[in-house]
Every structure is written in structure tokens, then in C-alpha cells.
Write an enzyme that holds these catalytic residues in place. Structure first.
Site, PDB file in Angstrom:
ATOM      1  N   ARG A  71       0.817  -1.342   0.164  1.00 14.54           N
ATOM      2  CA  ARG A  71      -0.097  -0.028  -0.063  1.00 14.54           C
ATOM      3  C   ARG A  71       0.824   1.183  -0.101  1.00 14.54           C
ATOM      4  O   ARG A  71       0.609   2.332  -0.845  1.00 14.54           O
ATOM      5  CB  ARG A  71      -0.862  -0.186   1.197  1.00 14.54           C
ATOM      6  CG  ARG A  71      -2.082  -1.040   1.021  1.00 14.54           C
ATOM      7  CD  ARG A  71      -2.926  -0.766   2.153  1.00 14.54           C
ATOM      8  NE  ARG A  71      -4.378  -1.670   1.735  1.00 14.54           N
ATOM      9  CZ  ARG A  71      -5.128  -2.372   2.666  1.00 14.54           C
ATOM     10  NH1 ARG A  71      -4.831  -2.125   4.015  1.00 14.54           N
ATOM     11  NH2 ARG A  71      -5.954  -2.689   2.550  1.00 14.54           N
ATOM     12  N   LYS A  79     -18.971 -16.087   2.530  1.00 12.08           N
ATOM     13  CA  LYS A  79     -20.379 -15.847   2.671  1.00 12.08           C
ATOM     14  C   LYS A  79     -21.362 -15.152   1.580  1.00 12.08           C
ATOM     15  O   LYS A  79     -20.617 -14.160   0.931  1.00 12.08           O
ATOM     16  CB  LYS A  79     -20.537 -14.812   4.103  1.00 12.08           C
ATOM     17  CG  LYS A  79     -20.200 -15.543   5.138  1.00 12.08           C
ATOM     18  CD  LYS A  79     -20.628 -14.757   6.418  1.00 12.08           C
ATOM     19  CE  LYS A  79     -20.293 -15.113   7.731  1.00 12.08           C
ATOM     20  NZ  LYS A  79     -20.505 -14.043   8.733  1.00 12.08           N
ATOM     21  N   GLY A 107      -8.869  -7.957  -1.493  1.00  7.21           N
ATOM     22  CA  GLY A 107      -9.043  -8.935  -0.564  1.00  7.21           C
ATOM     23  C   GLY A 107      -8.549 -10.119  -0.560  1.00  7.21           C
ATOM     24  O   GLY A 107      -7.208 -10.050  -1.136  1.00  7.21           O
ATOM     25  N   GLY A 162     -13.353  -3.586  -0.096  1.00  6.96           N
ATOM     26  CA  GLY A 162     -14.857  -3.129   0.146  1.00  6.96           C
ATOM     27  C   GLY A 162     -15.119  -2.097  -0.900  1.00  6.96           C
ATOM     28  O   GLY A 162     -16.201  -2.042  -1.398  1.00  6.96           O
TER      29      GLY A 162
HETATM   30  P1  AMP Z   1     -14.074 -13.511   2.041  1.00  9.97           P
HETATM   31  O1  AMP Z   1     -13.439 -12.566   2.868  1.00  9.97           O
HETATM   32  O2  AMP Z   1     -15.659 -13.763   1.998  1.00  9.97           O
HETATM   33  O3  AMP Z   1     -13.963 -13.393   0.531  1.00  9.97           O
HETATM   34  O4  AMP Z   1     -13.925 -15.058   2.420  1.00  9.97           O
HETATM   35  C1  AMP Z   1     -12.438 -15.272   2.340  1.00  9.97           C
HETATM   36  C2  AMP Z   1     -12.457 -16.729   3.103  1.00  9.97           C
HETATM   37  O5  AMP Z   1     -13.261 -17.745   2.808  1.00  9.97           O
HETATM   38  C3  AMP Z   1     -10.996 -17.292   3.262  1.00  9.97           C
HETATM   39  O6  AMP Z   1     -10.480 -16.940   4.477  1.00  9.97           O
HETATM   40  C4  AMP Z   1     -11.489 -18.482   2.955  1.00  9.97           C
HETATM   41  O7  AMP Z   1     -10.648 -19.770   3.689  1.00  9.97           O
HETATM   42  C5  AMP Z   1     -12.694 -19.001   2.999  1.00  9.97           C
HETATM   43  N1  AMP Z   1     -13.358 -19.909   2.343  1.00  9.97           N
HETATM   44  C6  AMP Z   1     -13.491 -20.127   1.091  1.00  9.97           C
HETATM   45  N2  AMP Z   1     -14.035 -21.375   0.548  1.00  9.97           N
HETATM   46  C7  AMP Z   1     -14.430 -21.919   2.045  1.00  9.97           C
HETATM   47  C8  AMP Z   1     -14.897 -23.130   2.109  1.00  9.97           C
HETATM   48  N3  AMP Z   1     -15.345 -23.832   1.149  1.00  9.97           N
HETATM   49  N4  AMP Z   1     -15.550 -23.356   3.623  1.00  9.97           N
HETATM   50  C9  AMP Z   1     -15.140 -22.576   4.253  1.00  9.97           C
HETATM   51  N5  AMP Z   1     -14.422 -21.199   4.219  1.00  9.97           N
HETATM   52  C10 AMP Z   1     -14.058 -21.106   2.952  1.00  9.97           C
END
Ligand code: AMP
Length: 408
Positions: free
Chosen positions: A32, A203, A359, A382
Site C-alpha cells: 500500500r 459468505k 481482499g 470493500g
Molecule cells: P471472503 O472474505 O468472504 O472473501 O472470504 C474469504 C475466506 O473464505 C477465506 O478465508 C477462505 O478460507 C474462506 N473460504 C473459502 N472457501 C471456503 C469453504 N469452502 N469453506 C469455508 N471457508 C471457505
């Protein structure tokens, strides 16, 4: 940047919210800081001086036991040494953000000099977008430059309100923010087709709006990662102990129906790498994503899905990627994310435009050394998501609004 900085003091909002080593407080990733250098150097070379300001961490959320701010932990002083190495000129550190010292120090700045203000979030007014605090910041300089894309979606004092105290001739985006907006627009305004978006991560609830909006724009939407299992269950699949948001099943059905209706190709992972525990040491095997046994969970996309996703990506002319395909932090479940990163790099080599949207997907691309093989890696998670959702970022909007007094 369309301001002549010669002889001017520029208040520059940067995103120096860098990761620090927990014990030594040394900067562990200076990406950054490096991305802010072109703007800083340009101002100095034109004969201006620079007053840098940024936030670092969440000091108000992590107060000390006695309720006071943990200044030792969250001070921006931690980054000064690295900043000097990178810019190659002395940086004066001011241990307050606004006040007598900050005013005196900024008033004494000469051409080519740089100072750094203390963490903007040490001030309650920052997150509230407080006018008094913003006005005090504005009083330190002749012009305002916003180069902090990572926080441009926040209506904070140093990212948004402060811009209201400068007229249009005295405020501008920095090079980084400008290029973030330009690259995002290649995806949002008339993208070259086929346009393939890849969305993963934990999620659905975090990315609902994004998915909904993408269905209106893309030819193919690839959904992987933990969020795919909510879709699988919504379609009647058995997902064992995989991540699932039961309160979003209806929403998942609506998104699937919308995609079908609009003729958008929505791809879910047909198969998964399933494990009997959330651990790199767990037993694992390949299985259909809609037939996962109780006690097992999908932690990565399977071999068939890897190929299907990669083939679609290789044919794309525009690619947007946000979120990993699996638990890529664990080596046994990182393959899907790695292969997707490779497919994005290959498509880029054959002429596609690829935008990696902040991210964890950025971490994945970096981990594989592919950051130089994609078209653009965004510095804002974000903020980039909000742009893709079609929102106008408050920090961006404030730059085109006339000076406050002119409005009154
Ligand atoms: P996000 O911040 O929503 O982009 O989520 C990223 C996180 O999702 C990472 O830490 C991954 O380890 C987790 N992740 C990705 N696939 C899976 C999965 N199948 N089950 C549980 N966690 C997951």
C-alpha cells in the site's frame, strides 16, 4: 492530477493501513505504501510539499483496559522508517493529527518536504465525518489530494468531509485512486465480451448485492468458495457440514432464477474437495457437491469444476475476480484457487482484461507470483465491491462537490 503543486502544501489522504508484525511493529507488507509513491513523488518533483494522513487499524475498537487509546500499538510512527526508505527523503512525524503542533509543522514545510500526521482514527470525529475535525485538517494545507481508494467508500472526515473545504481547483484524485476508477470502469462500462465474473469467499450475505448486480452485466458468473454450498442446498443438494447460510436459501433461489431468466450462465462447482474436519490435516477426497456425507465439508472446488471454470475463464475477454475458491490458506485446499489464478493469468496473456478485486483473491494472486500477469490488482476490497455494485463512493462524490461555503 490537474493541479500545479509548485509552492503548494498538499494534504494527501493515503491508505497506509499496512499489516505490522505483532511484536516488533515492523511493516510486513508495504504494497500500500508503494502504490502511493507515484502521487507523493509527483507533488515533490513539481516543487510542492506533502502532508500525509492515513488511518491504521481500528484503535477505537481495540481500546486498552482503562478505556484509553492504545497509542503505542496503533501509532503511524511504526511506518516512518519504511516510508523514508521508499520515498528517499526525510519524513517528519507529527504525533497529533490536528492541533497546534500539526499547524506549526505544516506551516513550516518547505518545497520538497514531507510530514506524516498521526493516525486519523485517534480522533473521534474521523469516523463520524465530523466537520470541525475535517475543517482543522483542511486548514493545514493549500490543496487536498485523495489517493486512498481503500477507504473511499467510507464517509469519514479525512476521506470525504475534508474535500468540502476545498473548491474544485484545489482538490484532486491521486494517481492510484484515478487508476482504480479507470480500471473499474473497464468492467462496469461496456465490458468487452464474453465477460466472466468469478465470485468466491465465505459468505453469500457479504456479496448478495454484488451477485445480483453482476447477473445484469456478465455472460458467465462463476460462484465458488464456501458460498457455493448455500446455492447447492437451495437446489436440493446434500451438503453435509459445508458452510451454509440457511437464512439466504431463498435469496440463492432468486439469484439462480434471475440468472436463468436473463440467459446468464451461472456456474456452481459440480464437485468439491471434501474433508472430515476444518483442518489441513483432515482426510479429504473428491465428491459431487450435491452429495456430501454428514460429517464431511466442501473446502475447495473439485477436479471437474476446476477444469470447467478454467475453460470458461480462458475464453473470456473481460474478467472480474473476487474471493477464493476454497480455504486457500490451507495447502491441501488451495488448488482450486491456484488454478483459477492461473487461468486468469493465461486469459490475460491472450488479450483479456482482468481485474482482481481486493481482499483474499489479491493474496492468492500474490502467493502465486501472478500479480504481474493480470491486468489490474485493486488495493480496495470493500471499495471495489461497492463500485461493482453500482454505488457512488462518498470519497469520490465529495471531489466533485463545490466548496461548502459556495453551497451555503
Ligand atoms: P471472503 O472474505 O468472504 O472473501 O472470504 C474469504 C475466506 O473464505 C477465506 O478465508 C477462505 O478460507 C474462506 N473460504 C473459502 N472457501 C471456503 C469453504 N469452502 N469453506 C469455508 N471457508 C471457505
Amino acid at each position: 492530477m490537474d493541479i500545479n503543486f509548485s509552492g503548494k502544501r498538499a494534504l494527501v489522504r493515503v491508505d497506509f493501513n499496512v499489516p505490522l508484525d505483532k511484536e516488533s511493529f515492523k511493516v510486513t507488507d508495504d504494497t500500500r505504501i508503494k502504490r502511493a509513491l507515484p502521487t507523493i513523488t509527483h507533488i515533490l518533483e513539481e516543487g510542492g510539499s506533502v502532508i500525509l494522513m492515513s488511518h491504521l487499524g481500528r484503535p477505537m475498537k481495540k481500546l486498552k483496559e482503562d478505556g484509553s487509546i492504545d497509542r503505542e500499538r496503533f501509532t503511524l510512527k511504526h511506518i516512518v522508517e519504511r516510508l523514508i526508505d521508499l520515498i528517499g527523503v526525510e519524513v517528519k512525524f507529527c504525533d497529533e493529527t490536528v492541533g497546534k503542533k500539526a499547524s506549526e509543522m505544516s506551516a513550516g514545510l518547505k518545497r520538497g518536504q514531507v510530514m506524516l500526521l498521526e493516525n486519523t482514527r485517534f480522533n473521534e470525529g474521523e469516523k463520524e465525518g465530523d466537520s470541525e475535525f475535517a475543517k482543522a485538517l483542511a486548514s493545514l494545507a493549500d490543496v487536498y489530494v485523495n489517493d486512498a481508494f481503500g477507504t473511499a467508500h467510507r464517509a469519514h472526515a479525512s476521506t470525504t468531509t475534508v474535500a468540502h473545504y476545498f473548491d474544485e481547483e484545489h482538490k484532486t484524485f491521486g494517481f492510484l485512486l484515478e487508476s482504480e476508477l479507470k480500471n473499474a470502469s473497464r468492467v462496469t462500462d461496456n465490458p468487452e465480451r464474453p465477460f466472466v465474473a468469478i465470485v468466491g469467499g465465505a459468505k453469500v450475505s457479504d456479496k448478495m448485492l454484488l451477485l445480483d448486480r453482476l447477473i445484469d452485466q456478465v455472460d458467465t458468473l462463476i460462484v465458488g468458495g464456501g458460498m457455493a454450498y448455500t446455492f447447492m442446498k437451495a437446489e436440493g443438494g446434500k451438503i453435509g457440514n459445508s458452510l451454509c447460510e440457511d437464512d439466504r436459501l431463498e435469496l440463492a433461489r432468486e439469484l439462480l432464477a434471475k440468472a436463468r431468466k436473463q440467459g446468464v450462465h451461472l456456474l456452481l462447482p459440480t464437485d468439491s474437495v471434501v474433508a472430515d474436519a476444518f483442518s489441513n490435516d483432515a482426510n479429504f477426497r473428491n465428491a459431487p457437491s450435491n452429495l456430501i456425507d454428514e460429517g464431511w465439508m466442501g473446502l475447495d472446488i473439485g477436479v471437474y469444476a476446476q477444469n470447467e471454470f478454467s475453460n470458461n475463464i480462458r475464453n473470456a475477454k473481460t474478467i472480474f475476480w473476487n474471493g477464493p475458491m476454497g480455504v486457500f490458506e490451507m495447502p491441501n485446499f488451495a488448488n482450486g484457487t491456484k488454478l483459477i489464478a492461473q487461468a486468469v493469468a493465461e486469459a490475460t496473456q491472450t488479450g483479456a482484461f482482468s481485474l482482481i478485486g481486493g481482499g483474499d483473491s489479491v493474496a492468492a494472486v500474490n502467493m502465486m507470483g501472478l500479480a504481474n500477469k493480470v491486468s489490474y490488482v485493486s488495493t480496495g476490497g470493500g471499495a471495489m465491491l461497492e463500485l461493482l455494485e453500482g454505488k457512488v463512493l462518498p470519497g469520490v462524490k465529495a471531489m466533485s462537490v463545490a466548496k461548502l461555503e459556495e453551497l451555503e
